[in-house]
Design a protein around this motif. Structure first.
Motif, PDB file in Angstrom:
ATOM      1  N   ALA A  15     -19.853   4.283   7.392  1.00  0.00           N
ATOM      2  CA  ALA A  15     -19.272   5.018   8.480  1.00  0.00           C
ATOM      3  C   ALA A  15     -17.773   4.789   8.078  1.00  0.00           C
ATOM      4  O   ALA A  15     -17.254   6.071   8.483  1.00  0.00           O
ATOM      5  CB  ALA A  15     -19.560   4.178   9.668  1.00  0.00           C
ATOM      6  N   ASP A  16     -17.046   3.948   7.805  1.00  0.00           N
ATOM      7  CA  ASP A  16     -15.596   4.081   7.487  1.00  0.00           C
ATOM      8  C   ASP A  16     -15.222   3.024   6.427  1.00  0.00           C
ATOM      9  O   ASP A  16     -16.106   2.594   6.114  1.00  0.00           O
ATOM     10  CB  ASP A  16     -14.954   3.880   8.945  1.00  0.00           C
ATOM     11  N   GLY A  17     -13.950   3.043   6.150  1.00  0.00           N
ATOM     12  CA  GLY A  17     -13.674   2.137   5.119  1.00  0.00           C
ATOM     13  C   GLY A  17     -12.166   1.505   5.557  1.00  0.00           C
ATOM     14  O   GLY A  17     -11.682   1.612   6.559  1.00  0.00           O
ATOM     15  N   THR A  18     -11.710   0.754   4.878  1.00  0.00           N
ATOM     16  CA  THR A  18     -10.584  -0.130   5.209  1.00  0.00           C
ATOM     17  C   THR A  18      -9.295  -0.144   3.689  1.00  0.00           C
ATOM     18  O   THR A  18      -9.928  -0.330   2.738  1.00  0.00           O
ATOM     19  CB  THR A  18     -10.513  -1.719   5.310  1.00  0.00           C
ATOM     20  N   ILE A  19      -8.237   0.177   4.082  1.00  0.00           N
ATOM     21  CA  ILE A  19      -7.302   0.361   3.010  1.00  0.00           C
ATOM     22  C   ILE A  19      -7.155  -1.253   2.464  1.00  0.00           C
ATOM     23  O   ILE A  19      -6.841  -1.923   3.263  1.00  0.00           O
ATOM     24  CB  ILE A  19      -5.770   0.814   3.512  1.00  0.00           C
ATOM     25  N   ALA A  20      -7.400  -1.361   1.420  1.00  0.00           N
ATOM     26  CA  ALA A  20      -7.403  -2.786   0.590  1.00  0.00           C
ATOM     27  C   ALA A  20      -6.061  -2.954  -0.081  1.00  0.00           C
ATOM     28  O   ALA A  20      -5.447  -4.027   0.384  1.00  0.00           O
ATOM     29  CB  ALA A  20      -8.460  -3.103  -0.310  1.00  0.00           C
ATOM     30  N   THR A  21      -5.754  -2.016  -0.903  1.00  0.00           N
ATOM     31  CA  THR A  21      -4.473  -2.362  -1.581  1.00  0.00           C
ATOM     32  C   THR A  21      -4.057  -0.688  -1.865  1.00  0.00           C
ATOM     33  O   THR A  21      -4.579  -0.053  -2.554  1.00  0.00           O
ATOM     34  CB  THR A  21      -4.702  -2.914  -3.061  1.00  0.00           C
ATOM     35  N   TRP A  22      -2.645  -0.804  -1.695  1.00  0.00           N
ATOM     36  CA  TRP A  22      -1.746   0.380  -2.130  1.00  0.00           C
ATOM     37  C   TRP A  22      -1.251  -0.036  -3.527  1.00  0.00           C
ATOM     38  O   TRP A  22      -0.214  -0.898  -3.499  1.00  0.00           O
ATOM     39  CB  TRP A  22      -0.692   0.972  -1.246  1.00  0.00           C
ATOM     40  N   HIS A  23      -1.545   0.541  -4.490  1.00  0.00           N
ATOM     41  CA  HIS A  23      -1.081   0.149  -6.065  1.00  0.00           C
ATOM     42  C   HIS A  23       0.345   0.820  -6.409  1.00  0.00           C
ATOM     43  O   HIS A  23       1.019   0.543  -7.214  1.00  0.00           O
ATOM     44  CB  HIS A  23      -2.194   0.404  -7.005  1.00  0.00           C
ATOM     45  N   ILE A  36      -3.947   4.794  -7.298  1.00  0.00           N
ATOM     46  CA  ILE A  36      -3.119   4.756  -6.393  1.00  0.00           C
ATOM     47  C   ILE A  36      -3.535   3.699  -5.164  1.00  0.00           C
ATOM     48  O   ILE A  36      -2.720   2.988  -4.662  1.00  0.00           O
ATOM     49  CB  ILE A  36      -2.379   5.919  -5.832  1.00  0.00           C
ATOM     50  N   VAL A  37      -4.575   3.906  -4.843  1.00  0.00           N
ATOM     51  CA  VAL A  37      -5.046   2.918  -3.609  1.00  0.00           C
ATOM     52  C   VAL A  37      -6.543   2.679  -3.725  1.00  0.00           C
ATOM     53  O   VAL A  37      -7.399   3.486  -4.358  1.00  0.00           O
ATOM     54  CB  VAL A  37      -4.790   3.814  -2.195  1.00  0.00           C
ATOM     55  N   ASP A  38      -6.885   1.341  -3.334  1.00  0.00           N
ATOM     56  CA  ASP A  38      -8.378   0.797  -3.271  1.00  0.00           C
ATOM     57  C   ASP A  38      -8.663   0.894  -1.732  1.00  0.00           C
ATOM     58  O   ASP A  38      -7.695   0.664  -0.835  1.00  0.00           O
ATOM     59  CB  ASP A  38      -8.532  -0.360  -3.723  1.00  0.00           C
ATOM     60  N   ILE A  39      -9.736   1.534  -1.522  1.00  0.00           N
ATOM     61  CA  ILE A  39     -10.480   1.561  -0.236  1.00  0.00           C
ATOM     62  C   ILE A  39     -11.848   0.817  -0.121  1.00  0.00           C
ATOM     63  O   ILE A  39     -12.853   1.140  -0.876  1.00  0.00           O
ATOM     64  CB  ILE A  39     -10.873   3.090   0.301  1.00  0.00           C
ATOM     65  N   GLU A  40     -11.782  -0.187   0.662  1.00  0.00           N
ATOM     66  CA  GLU A  40     -13.006  -1.143   0.650  1.00  0.00           C
ATOM     67  C   GLU A  40     -14.085  -0.508   1.807  1.00  0.00           C
ATOM     68  O   GLU A  40     -13.533  -0.544   2.843  1.00  0.00           O
ATOM     69  CB  GLU A  40     -12.497  -2.542   0.831  1.00  0.00           C
ATOM     70  N   THR A  41     -15.267  -0.618   1.559  1.00  0.00           N
ATOM     71  CA  THR A  41     -16.160   0.035   2.410  1.00  0.00           C
ATOM     72  C   THR A  41     -17.184  -1.511   2.761  1.00  0.00           C
ATOM     73  O   THR A  41     -17.057  -2.331   1.982  1.00  0.00           O
ATOM     74  CB  THR A  41     -17.039   1.141   1.927  1.00  0.00           C
ATOM     75  N   GLU A  47     -11.823   3.679  -5.463  1.00  0.00           N
ATOM     76  CA  GLU A  47     -10.621   3.943  -6.008  1.00  0.00           C
ATOM     77  C   GLU A  47     -10.310   5.370  -6.044  1.00  0.00           C
ATOM     78  O   GLU A  47     -11.008   6.316  -6.118  1.00  0.00           O
ATOM     79  CB  GLU A  47     -10.764   3.496  -7.603  1.00  0.00           C
ATOM     80  N   VAL A  48      -8.782   5.329  -5.378  1.00  0.00           N
ATOM     81  CA  VAL A  48      -8.393   6.786  -5.308  1.00  0.00           C
ATOM     82  C   VAL A  48      -7.412   6.968  -6.317  1.00  0.00           C
ATOM     83  O   VAL A  48      -6.385   6.045  -6.341  1.00  0.00           O
ATOM     84  CB  VAL A  48      -7.687   7.235  -4.015  1.00  0.00           C
ATOM     85  N   SER A  60       0.448   7.299   5.347  1.00  0.00           N
ATOM     86  CA  SER A  60       0.176   7.175   6.729  1.00  0.00           C
ATOM     87  C   SER A  60      -0.690   6.207   7.398  1.00  0.00           C
ATOM     88  O   SER A  60      -0.960   5.726   8.207  1.00  0.00           O
ATOM     89  CB  SER A  60      -0.505   8.687   7.258  1.00  0.00           C
ATOM     90  N   LYS A  61      -1.491   5.662   6.074  1.00  0.00           N
ATOM     91  CA  LYS A  61      -2.387   4.300   6.566  1.00  0.00           C
ATOM     92  C   LYS A  61      -2.051   3.117   5.629  1.00  0.00           C
ATOM     93  O   LYS A  61      -1.967   3.152   4.448  1.00  0.00           O
ATOM     94  CB  LYS A  61      -3.724   4.831   6.209  1.00  0.00           C
ATOM     95  N   GLY A  62      -1.638   2.014   6.292  1.00  0.00           N
ATOM     96  CA  GLY A  62      -1.317   0.851   5.428  1.00  0.00           C
ATOM     97  C   GLY A  62      -2.354   0.114   5.283  1.00  0.00           C
ATOM     98  O   GLY A  62      -3.535   0.196   5.454  1.00  0.00           O
ATOM     99  N   GLU A  63      -2.180  -0.973   4.324  1.00  0.00           N
ATOM    100  CA  GLU A  63      -3.280  -1.833   3.918  1.00  0.00           C
ATOM    101  C   GLU A  63      -3.666  -2.687   5.288  1.00  0.00           C
ATOM    102  O   GLU A  63      -2.964  -3.205   6.296  1.00  0.00           O
ATOM    103  CB  GLU A  63      -2.603  -2.833   2.935  1.00  0.00           C
TER     104      GLU A  63
END
Length: 410
Positions: A15-23, A36-41, A47-48, A60-63
């Motif tokens: 359904a959605d994810g969470t910003i884990a780490t902005w590298h 550049i960023v990991d998104i945890e589901t 990985e993005v 626009s979205k923080g960890e």
């Protein structure tokens, strides 16, 4: 040119994810395809990467923020130049001469983990460019610190593909008495918790047990393991492949155990996709071996090892864990003698393997010491009758105690 940084398109089951780490941070220059960023589901970490050479213009979205499939999480400036991140500084640059964790070069993810665990960053070897401490450095340091000093008990009977158990937060703070530490549960672990509770609440769970003499499989393995490894390019012959093949044969004989429940319907599967439960540092994951009936023992062993390595490195994809008609869980690698595994819905059965232990057994009126393993089959009694469950487990026992039947398909 401004390019929107978007969360990946999630599968229907996510359904959605969470910003884990902005590298990378706003203003930092990045190269094309750089992480550049990991998104945890609920299932995996996605990985993005950077779409081109340029600069992170804004975020626009923080960890810790929740994001939806395809949602914009930042803006990327294509072709722009910005400040060179500390991670990209020349390797020859002198490292900081201070020892304070605040003055060391830490990535945001590493700093967060250091703070959570209460670690001294100066004591952790840094492998990043310019002496930068990365999240992987901290994770590796924790893994090394948690490794037991004593030699583990012999466990040659269990496959070695399972990833290390999750690292617990350190509470050993000298001179501070009764310490507590609160850390957020990862999405994966929270998802596993919800699914296990749901299974217990919504399924009619029952477990049946048996025991198997592992000597025939162990003798066969010892006889051919070196030749097997040489023949199959370094793939080692473990015990899990025998269990998987035995389970496939039993599933063909008792299709109800290979079925799933969808509302008021029963779905019988004409194939066997076996999930192999693996412990990772983020929680329990169950990658799927697909169409196992057409796989050789070598194919199975190679597939399990590959999944084990991907789980350890956090590289499992959603496609690796989607589906499955039956699951095998091996608590024996951690020393479990007996357990009652919980099914993985919508599956209706799960096989639990355990530690191999020598025990005195009565054979033809004589006491013989044999390497025995307890087997457990947990099943959904709404779908599977007790008779079928017992016969299914007995079939696995008989195949393992006469492994030639697995090879000869008899």
């Amino acid at each position: 040119m401004a390019i929107e940084i978007k969360a990946p398109t999630f599968p229907e089951s996510v359904a959605d994810g969470t910003i884990a780490t902005w590298h990378k941070q706003p203003g930092e220059q990045v190269a094309r395809d750089e992480l550049i960023v990991d998104i945890e589901t609920d299932k995996v970490v996605l990985e993005v990467v950077a779409p081109a050479d340029g600069v992170i213009e804004s975020v626009s979205k923080g960890e810790g923020d929740t994001v939806l499939s395809g949602e914009v999480i930042g803006i990327f400036a294509d072709g722009a130049t910005g400040s060179v991140a500390a991670a990209d500084a020349p390797a020859e640059a002198p490292a900081a001469e201070t020892t304070s964790s605040e003055e060391l070069l830490l990535s945001p993810a590493a700093r967060k983990l250091v703070d959570e665990k209460g670690l001294d960053a100066s004591a952790i070897p840094a492998t990043g460019k310019g002496g930068r401490l990365t999240k992987e450095d901290v994770v590796n340091y924790l893994g090394a610190a948690s490794a037991p000093a004593a030699s583990p008990a012999p466990q040659s009977e269990a496959p070695s593909t399972a990833a290390p158990a999750p690292t617990m937060p350190s509470l050993d703070v000298p001179g501070q008495g009764r310490i507590e530490k609160r850390v957020p549960m990862t999405r994966l672990r929270a998802s596993v918790a919800r699914r296990l509770v749901s299974a217990q609440q919504n399924a009619a769970l029952l477990t049946t047990f048996n025991e198997v003499n592992m000597k025939p499989v162990m003798d066969l393995r010892n006889q051919y393991k070196d030749l097997f490894e040489k023949k199959h390019n370094g793939t080692r012959l473990g015990f899990m492949s025998f269990f998987v093949k035995a389970a496939v044969e039993a599933l063909k004989r008792f299709p109800a155990v290979n079925a799933s429940i969808d509302g008021n319907d029963i779905v019988y599967h004409g194939y066997q996709d076996i999930g192999v439960a693996v412990s990772s540092d983020r929680g329990l994951v169950v990658p799927i071996l697909r169409d196992v009936d057409g796989m050789s023992l070598a194919d199975i062993e190679a597939g399990i090892r590959n999944y084990g390595l991907k789980a350890r490195d956090g590289k499992l994809g959603i496609e690796d864990m989607t589906g499955g008609t039956f699951t095998i869980s091996n608590g024996g690698v951690f020393g479990s003698l007996l357990s009652t595994p919980i099914i993985n819905p919508p599956q209706t059965g799960i096989l639990g393997m355990h530690k191999i232990q020598e025990r005195p057994m009565a054979v033809n009126g004589e006491v013989v010491i044999l390497p025995m393993m307890y087997l457990a089959l947990s099943y959904d009694h709404r779908m599977i009758d007790g008779k079928e469950a017992v016969q299914f487990l007995v079939t696995i026992k008989e195949l393992l105690e006469d492994p030639a039947r697995i090879i000869l398909d008899v």
